[in-house]
Motif scaffolding. Structure first.
Motif, PDB file in Angstrom:
ATOM      1  N   SER A  62       0.840  -1.194   0.000  1.00 44.15           N
ATOM      2  CA  SER A  62       0.000   0.000   0.000  1.00 44.15           C
ATOM      3  C   SER A  62       0.871   1.238   0.000  1.00 44.15           C
ATOM      4  N   LYS A  63       0.347   2.312  -0.543  1.00 47.26           N
ATOM      5  CA  LYS A  63       1.059   3.584  -0.549  1.00 47.26           C
ATOM      6  C   LYS A  63       1.377   3.973   0.898  1.00 47.26           C
ATOM      7  N   GLY A  64       2.637   4.330   1.128  1.00 46.64           N
ATOM      8  CA  GLY A  64       3.076   4.714   2.458  1.00 46.64           C
ATOM      9  C   GLY A  64       3.788   3.598   3.208  1.00 46.64           C
ATOM     10  N   GLU A  65       3.669   2.376   2.735  1.00 44.76           N
ATOM     11  CA  GLU A  65       4.398   1.280   3.375  1.00 44.76           C
ATOM     12  C   GLU A  65       5.834   1.279   2.848  1.00 44.76           C
ATOM     13  N   ILE A  66       6.769   1.079   3.741  1.00 50.77           N
ATOM     14  CA  ILE A  66       8.178   1.055   3.373  1.00 50.77           C
ATOM     15  C   ILE A  66       8.647  -0.390   3.495  1.00 50.77           C
ATOM     16  N   ALA A  67       9.269  -0.878   2.442  1.00 51.63           N
ATOM     17  CA  ALA A  67       9.610  -2.292   2.355  1.00 51.63           C
ATOM     18  C   ALA A  67      11.115  -2.512   2.257  1.00 51.63           C
ATOM     19  N   PHE A  68      11.506  -3.735   2.551  1.00 56.14           N
ATOM     20  CA  PHE A  68      12.882  -4.178   2.337  1.00 56.14           C
ATOM     21  C   PHE A  68      12.813  -5.285   1.300  1.00 56.14           C
ATOM     22  N   TRP A  69      13.629  -5.149   0.257  1.00 54.69           N
ATOM     23  CA  TRP A  69      13.657  -6.101  -0.853  1.00 54.69           C
ATOM     24  C   TRP A  69      14.850  -7.027  -0.649  1.00 54.69           C
ATOM     25  N   PRO A  70      14.622  -8.237  -0.110  1.00 50.18           N
ATOM     26  CA  PRO A  70      15.735  -9.148   0.178  1.00 50.18           C
ATOM     27  C   PRO A  70      16.554  -9.544  -1.054  1.00 50.18           C
ATOM     28  N   ASP A  71      15.919  -9.633  -2.220  1.00 52.34           N
ATOM     29  CA  ASP A  71      16.652 -10.027  -3.427  1.00 52.34           C
ATOM     30  C   ASP A  71      17.727  -9.015  -3.806  1.00 52.34           C
ATOM     31  N   GLY A  72      17.566  -7.755  -3.376  1.00 48.52           N
ATOM     32  CA  GLY A  72      18.547  -6.725  -3.714  1.00 48.52           C
ATOM     33  C   GLY A  72      19.167  -6.043  -2.510  1.00 48.52           C
ATOM     34  N   ASP A  73      18.868  -6.562  -1.295  1.00 53.31           N
ATOM     35  CA  ASP A  73      19.337  -5.921  -0.059  1.00 53.31           C
ATOM     36  C   ASP A  73      19.060  -4.418  -0.112  1.00 53.31           C
ATOM     37  N   ALA A  74      17.824  -4.071  -0.442  1.00 51.66           N
ATOM     38  CA  ALA A  74      17.470  -2.668  -0.681  1.00 51.66           C
ATOM     39  C   ALA A  74      16.196  -2.275   0.054  1.00 51.66           C
ATOM     40  N   ILE A  75      16.133  -1.001   0.427  1.00 48.96           N
ATOM     41  CA  ILE A  75      14.912  -0.397   0.931  1.00 48.96           C
ATOM     42  C   ILE A  75      14.135   0.084  -0.289  1.00 48.96           C
ATOM     43  N   LEU A 103       4.824   8.547   7.714  1.00 46.08           N
ATOM     44  CA  LEU A 103       3.919   9.478   8.382  1.00 46.08           C
ATOM     45  C   LEU A 103       3.695  10.735   7.540  1.00 46.08           C
ATOM     46  N   ASP A 104       4.493  10.877   6.490  1.00 50.89           N
ATOM     47  CA  ASP A 104       4.366  12.004   5.568  1.00 50.89           C
ATOM     48  C   ASP A 104       4.035  11.465   4.181  1.00 50.89           C
ATOM     49  N   ASP A 105       3.598  12.345   3.310  1.00 53.36           N
ATOM     50  CA  ASP A 105       3.184  11.981   1.965  1.00 53.36           C
ATOM     51  C   ASP A 105       4.372  11.481   1.136  1.00 53.36           C
ATOM     52  N   VAL A 106       4.321  10.205   0.721  1.00 56.49           N
ATOM     53  CA  VAL A 106       5.407   9.637  -0.073  1.00 56.49           C
ATOM     54  C   VAL A 106       5.418  10.159  -1.507  1.00 56.49           C
ATOM     55  N   ASP A 107       4.382  10.891  -1.920  1.00 58.12           N
ATOM     56  CA  ASP A 107       4.399  11.511  -3.247  1.00 58.12           C
ATOM     57  C   ASP A 107       5.547  12.510  -3.384  1.00 58.12           C
ATOM     58  N   GLN A 108       6.121  12.943  -2.262  1.00 53.51           N
ATOM     59  CA  GLN A 108       7.305  13.809  -2.299  1.00 53.51           C
ATOM     60  C   GLN A 108       8.439  13.152  -3.094  1.00 53.51           C
ATOM     61  N   LEU A 109       8.427  11.831  -3.158  1.00 52.94           N
ATOM     62  CA  LEU A 109       9.502  11.104  -3.835  1.00 52.94           C
ATOM     63  C   LEU A 109       9.527  11.355  -5.339  1.00 52.94           C
ATOM     64  N   LYS A 110       8.493  11.979  -5.884  1.00 56.95           N
ATOM     65  CA  LYS A 110       8.502  12.369  -7.299  1.00 56.95           C
ATOM     66  C   LYS A 110       9.652  13.331  -7.586  1.00 56.95           C
ATOM     67  N   ALA A 111      10.122  14.030  -6.569  1.00 63.19           N
ATOM     68  CA  ALA A 111      11.202  15.017  -6.719  1.00 63.19           C
ATOM     69  C   ALA A 111      12.589  14.412  -6.537  1.00 63.19           C
ATOM     70  N   TRP A 131       4.641  13.805  16.964  1.00 65.73           N
ATOM     71  CA  TRP A 131       4.378  13.332  15.609  1.00 65.73           C
ATOM     72  C   TRP A 131       3.029  12.661  15.524  1.00 65.73           C
ATOM     73  N   ALA A 132       2.361  12.917  14.432  1.00 66.04           N
ATOM     74  CA  ALA A 132       1.098  12.241  14.168  1.00 66.04           C
ATOM     75  C   ALA A 132       1.400  10.788  13.829  1.00 66.04           C
ATOM     76  N   GLU A 133       0.510   9.911  14.152  1.00 64.35           N
ATOM     77  CA  GLU A 133       0.719   8.491  13.868  1.00 64.35           C
ATOM     78  C   GLU A 133       0.160   8.073  12.517  1.00 64.35           C
ATOM     79  N   GLU A 134      -0.548   8.937  11.860  1.00 65.14           N
ATOM     80  CA  GLU A 134      -1.099   8.630  10.545  1.00 65.14           C
ATOM     81  C   GLU A 134      -0.767   9.764   9.592  1.00 65.14           C
ATOM     82  N   PRO A 135      -0.443   9.447   8.329  1.00 60.87           N
ATOM     83  CA  PRO A 135      -0.110  10.498   7.376  1.00 60.87           C
ATOM     84  C   PRO A 135      -1.197  11.554   7.237  1.00 60.87           C
ATOM     85  N   ALA A 136      -2.465  11.170   7.314  1.00 68.43           N
ATOM     86  CA  ALA A 136      -3.550  12.124   7.117  1.00 68.43           C
ATOM     87  C   ALA A 136      -3.552  13.210   8.196  1.00 68.43           C
ATOM     88  N   ALA A 137      -2.946  12.945   9.341  1.00 66.45           N
ATOM     89  CA  ALA A 137      -2.945  13.916  10.431  1.00 66.45           C
ATOM     90  C   ALA A 137      -1.918  15.025  10.216  1.00 66.45           C
TER      91      ALA A 137
END
Length: 169
Positions: A62-75, A103-111, A131-137
């Motif tokens: 889902s948008k906003g989830e941060i993952a670790f990719w084991p196949d590439g040892d990458a975030i 907790l912040d809008d990941v759409d910033q990553l477009k930059a 800090w807010a616990e949800e991005p919408a806050a």
């Protein structure tokens, strides 16, 4: 609760770590920095961390989830469609471990562009209670306050509450 700051250029995204073995391993490796790579609307970067797939690893996140990719040892941080995504989903090339939530809008990553430096640092403990616990806050256009991350000498910004002069936007 553990919080991190992901920073690249002018982009700063706060995130809350989940209670997972991958989150523990990444937390213990902080600070982490790397060179941005992109794949559609996904930013990823190699880390010094290695970890196996967890039982709840998945290809679609889902948008906003941060993952670790084991196949590439990458975030990996998806913020929209990747080249293999079906309509309305964020699909990685193989299963990933979700270890944090933005907790912040990941759409910033477009930059953020390939080759830029990106870092992940521990956020200062004395700031996390504001800090807010949800991005919408944390609405777009909210006024930011300056704080320092314990493992980073540079100031970081996070969302101020509306009673501190913020405005919904």
């Amino acid at each position: 609760m553990r919080h991190i700051l992901i920073r690249s250029g002018d982009v700063e995204i706060r995130a809350r770590l989940l209670a997972t073995p991958t989150a523990d391993r990444i937390w213990n490796a902080l600070p982490i920095s790397g060179s941005v790579r992109t794949w559609g609307k996904e930013v990823y970067f190699r880390t010094p961390v290695s970890h196996d797939l967890e039982p709840d690893a998945r290809i679609v996140v889902s948008k906003g989830e941060i993952a670790f990719w084991p196949d590439g040892d990458a975030i990996a941080i998806g913020f929209g469609a990747t080249p293999i995504a079906k309509r309305g989903e964020i699909r990685f090339t193989s299963k990933c471990n979700v270890w944090a939530v933005a907790l912040d809008d990941v759409d910033q990553l477009k930059a953020v562009y390939p080759g830029e430096r990106i870092s992940v640092v521990e956020a200062a403990n004395d700031d996390t209670e504001t800090w807010a616990e949800e991005p919408a806050a944390c609405p777009a256009g909210a006024v930011n306050r300056q704080h320092r991350a314990r493992r980073s000498p540079q100031p970081v910004r996070h969302c101020a509450s509306s009673d501190e002069g913020g405005s919904a936007g």
